[in-house]
Design a protein around this motif. Structure first.
Motif, mmCIF file in Angstrom:
data_model
loop_
_atom_site.group_PDB
_atom_site.id
_atom_site.type_symbol
_atom_site.label_atom_id
_atom_site.label_comp_id
_atom_site.label_asym_id
_atom_site.label_seq_id
_atom_site.Cartn_x
_atom_site.Cartn_y
_atom_site.Cartn_z
ATOM 1 N N LEU A 161 7.485 -66.554 92.337
ATOM 2 C CA LEU A 161 8.897 -66.472 91.920
ATOM 3 C C LEU A 161 9.390 -65.084 92.277
ATOM 4 C CD1 LEU A 161 11.515 -67.307 90.468
ATOM 5 C CD2 LEU A 161 10.451 -66.522 88.328
ATOM 6 N N ALA A 162 10.543 -65.040 93.005
ATOM 7 C CA ALA A 162 11.124 -63.758 93.397
ATOM 8 C C ALA A 162 12.638 -63.892 93.409
ATOM 9 C CB ALA A 162 10.601 -63.345 94.775
ATOM 10 N N TYR A 163 13.328 -62.770 93.165
ATOM 11 C CA TYR A 163 14.787 -62.793 93.224
ATOM 12 C C TYR A 163 15.287 -61.533 93.908
ATOM 13 C CZ TYR A 163 14.756 -59.731 89.056
ATOM 14 O OH TYR A 163 14.551 -58.698 88.169
ATOM 15 N N ARG A 164 16.609 -61.568 94.227
ATOM 16 C CA ARG A 164 17.254 -60.414 94.840
ATOM 17 C C ARG A 164 17.628 -59.421 93.756
ATOM 18 N NH1 ARG A 164 17.006 -58.350 99.596
ATOM 19 N NH2 ARG A 164 18.832 -57.152 98.889
ATOM 20 N N SER A 165 17.213 -58.182 93.948
ATOM 21 C CA SER A 165 17.582 -57.148 92.966
ATOM 22 C C SER A 165 18.941 -56.537 93.275
ATOM 23 C CB SER A 165 16.515 -56.048 92.952
ATOM 24 O OG SER A 165 16.420 -55.424 94.233
ATOM 25 N N THR A 166 19.391 -56.653 94.527
ATOM 26 C CA THR A 166 20.687 -56.106 94.941
ATOM 27 C C THR A 166 21.409 -57.147 95.778
ATOM 28 O OG1 THR A 166 19.728 -55.122 96.928
ATOM 29 C CG2 THR A 166 19.786 -53.743 94.950
ATOM 30 N N ASP A 180 13.407 -59.554 97.081
ATOM 31 C CA ASP A 180 12.573 -58.364 97.007
ATOM 32 C C ASP A 180 11.886 -58.160 95.660
ATOM 33 O OD1 ASP A 180 15.261 -57.988 96.146
ATOM 34 O OD2 ASP A 180 14.826 -55.849 95.965
ATOM 35 N N LYS A 181 12.427 -58.717 94.598
ATOM 36 C CA LYS A 181 11.855 -58.516 93.273
ATOM 37 C C LYS A 181 10.917 -59.687 92.985
ATOM 38 C CE LYS A 181 11.301 -56.500 89.296
ATOM 39 N NZ LYS A 181 10.598 -55.211 89.190
ATOM 40 N N VAL A 182 9.593 -59.433 93.056
ATOM 41 C CA VAL A 182 8.590 -60.488 92.871
ATOM 42 C C VAL A 182 8.165 -60.501 91.408
ATOM 43 C CG1 VAL A 182 6.325 -61.367 93.560
ATOM 44 C CG2 VAL A 182 7.812 -60.241 95.252
ATOM 45 N N ASP A 279 21.940 -56.707 85.244
ATOM 46 C CA ASP A 279 21.143 -56.250 84.097
ATOM 47 C C ASP A 279 19.683 -56.725 84.223
ATOM 48 O OD1 ASP A 279 23.389 -55.055 83.010
ATOM 49 O OD2 ASP A 279 23.941 -56.879 81.903
ATOM 50 N N SER A 280 19.113 -56.521 85.458
ATOM 51 C CA SER A 280 17.716 -56.870 85.739
ATOM 52 C C SER A 280 17.427 -58.347 85.544
ATOM 53 C CB SER A 280 16.759 -56.047 84.852
ATOM 54 O OG SER A 280 16.914 -54.668 85.097
ATOM 55 N N THR A 281 18.461 -59.170 85.704
ATOM 56 C CA THR A 281 18.277 -60.615 85.605
ATOM 57 C C THR A 281 18.668 -61.229 86.941
ATOM 58 O OG1 THR A 281 18.798 -60.586 83.241
ATOM 59 C CG2 THR A 281 18.907 -62.713 84.378
ATOM 60 N N GLY A 282 17.757 -61.991 87.496
ATOM 61 C CA GLY A 282 17.989 -62.532 88.814
ATOM 62 C C GLY A 282 19.028 -63.632 88.812
#
Length: 302
Positions: A161-166, A180-182, A279-282
């Protein structure tokens, strides 16, 4: 070689002959007729003496010849004894040589027998080592099969599971979206597969489930797709012209072979924007997991 009488017999014979001749001489002298003159008697005596002298000389010559013959026979006997002694010594040397050769042959037989015994022992040892190696290889193969079957009996744990941080900007078709955020990235096979830089590479053959949720930036319009290698499978169209934000999700079930890849990519050319985390939520994410491997078999008992 002629035989001869002993010397003492020869001497006795000669003495006897002389005595007989003297007896004959005396008989002739004494037994002469009275009518014979002294001259006749003397003449007869001289003739008789002459005959005796010749006979004695002949016997002497015969004795000399006999002594020569005896000496020659003695020398011949000495030479024969020397020859017999030499032959005896030669036979002794030959017997020694034959005995030495026999001893050498016996020693060689012993050595050959020892070498044969050593070779037999070595062959036995090699055969035992070969049997032990075969037994060990059988045990190793059995152990490997058990380990392999136990590993295959349970599906490996594969999930990410990964999401975009930006926010992300894309402009051309086929551009891979890098999440990029794994958060989760599990691969119990410890292979080089799994999720890396927007690409998921199947570690094993099997059935996989993938899901993606994409949020379009305010006032943008874009189109994305889940790709199996370089082939799009499902497409997501994001149109937020009249909306602040717009999101879309898609789920796919794919049968993958080991090494095949799955990714989310831009599906049309143009300026596209995706929202990053808040807020650090994907909000824009990509996930997947192994549902069932193709090689699972029943475990070996024991």
């Amino acid at each position: 070689m002629t035989s001869s009488q002993p010397v003492w017999i020869q001497k006795e014979t000669m003495s006897l002959t002389i005595m007989i001749m003297l007896g004959v001489l005396l008989t002739n002298v004494c037994g002469a007729k009275l009518s014979d003159s002294i001259d006749n008697r003397v003449e007869k005596l001289e003739v008789l003496l002459q005959n005796m002298s010749e006979q004695l000389n002949n016997e002497h010559q015969a004795r000399i010849e006999m002594e020569k013959q005896l000496n020659n026979e003695h020398l011949a006997r000495i030479d024969m004894e020397k020859q017999l002694n030499n032959e005896h010594l030669a036979r002794i040397e030959m017997e020694k040589q034959l005995n030495n050769e026999n001893q050498a042959r016996v020693e060689m037989k012993k050595q050959l027998n020892n070498e044969h015994q050593a070779r037999v022992e070595m062959e036995k040892q090699l055969n035992n080592e070969h049997l032990a190696r075969m037994e060990l290889e059988k045990k190793l193969a059995t152990t490997e099969r058990r380990i392999s079957s136990r590993q295959l009996a349970h599906d490996p744990e594969i999930a990410f599971l990964a999401y975009r941080s930006t926010d992300v900007y894309s402009s051309f078709i086929g551009q891979v979206i890098v999440f990029d955020k794994v958060i989760t990235n599990i691969d119990s096979t410890n292979s080089l597969g799994g999720y890396k830089q927007g690409l998921f590479t199947a570690p094993v053959d099997g059935i996989y489930v993938f899901s993606t949720t994409l949020m379009a930036h305010e006032g943008s319009s874009s189109s994305y797709a889940i790709y199996h290698d370089i082939r799009p499978v499902v497409r997501l169209d994001l149109i937020s012209v009249n909306l602040w934000w717009y999101s879309a999700s898609a789920n796919v079930v794919l049968s993958l072979s080991k090494g095949e890849q799955v990714s989310v990519r831009d599906d049309v050319n143009g300026d596209h924007y995706l929202e990053g985390a808040v807020d650090s939520t994907g909000q824009t994410m990509f996930s997947g997991f192994l549902l069932k491997s193709h090689n699972a078999v029943a475990p070996i008992i024991g």
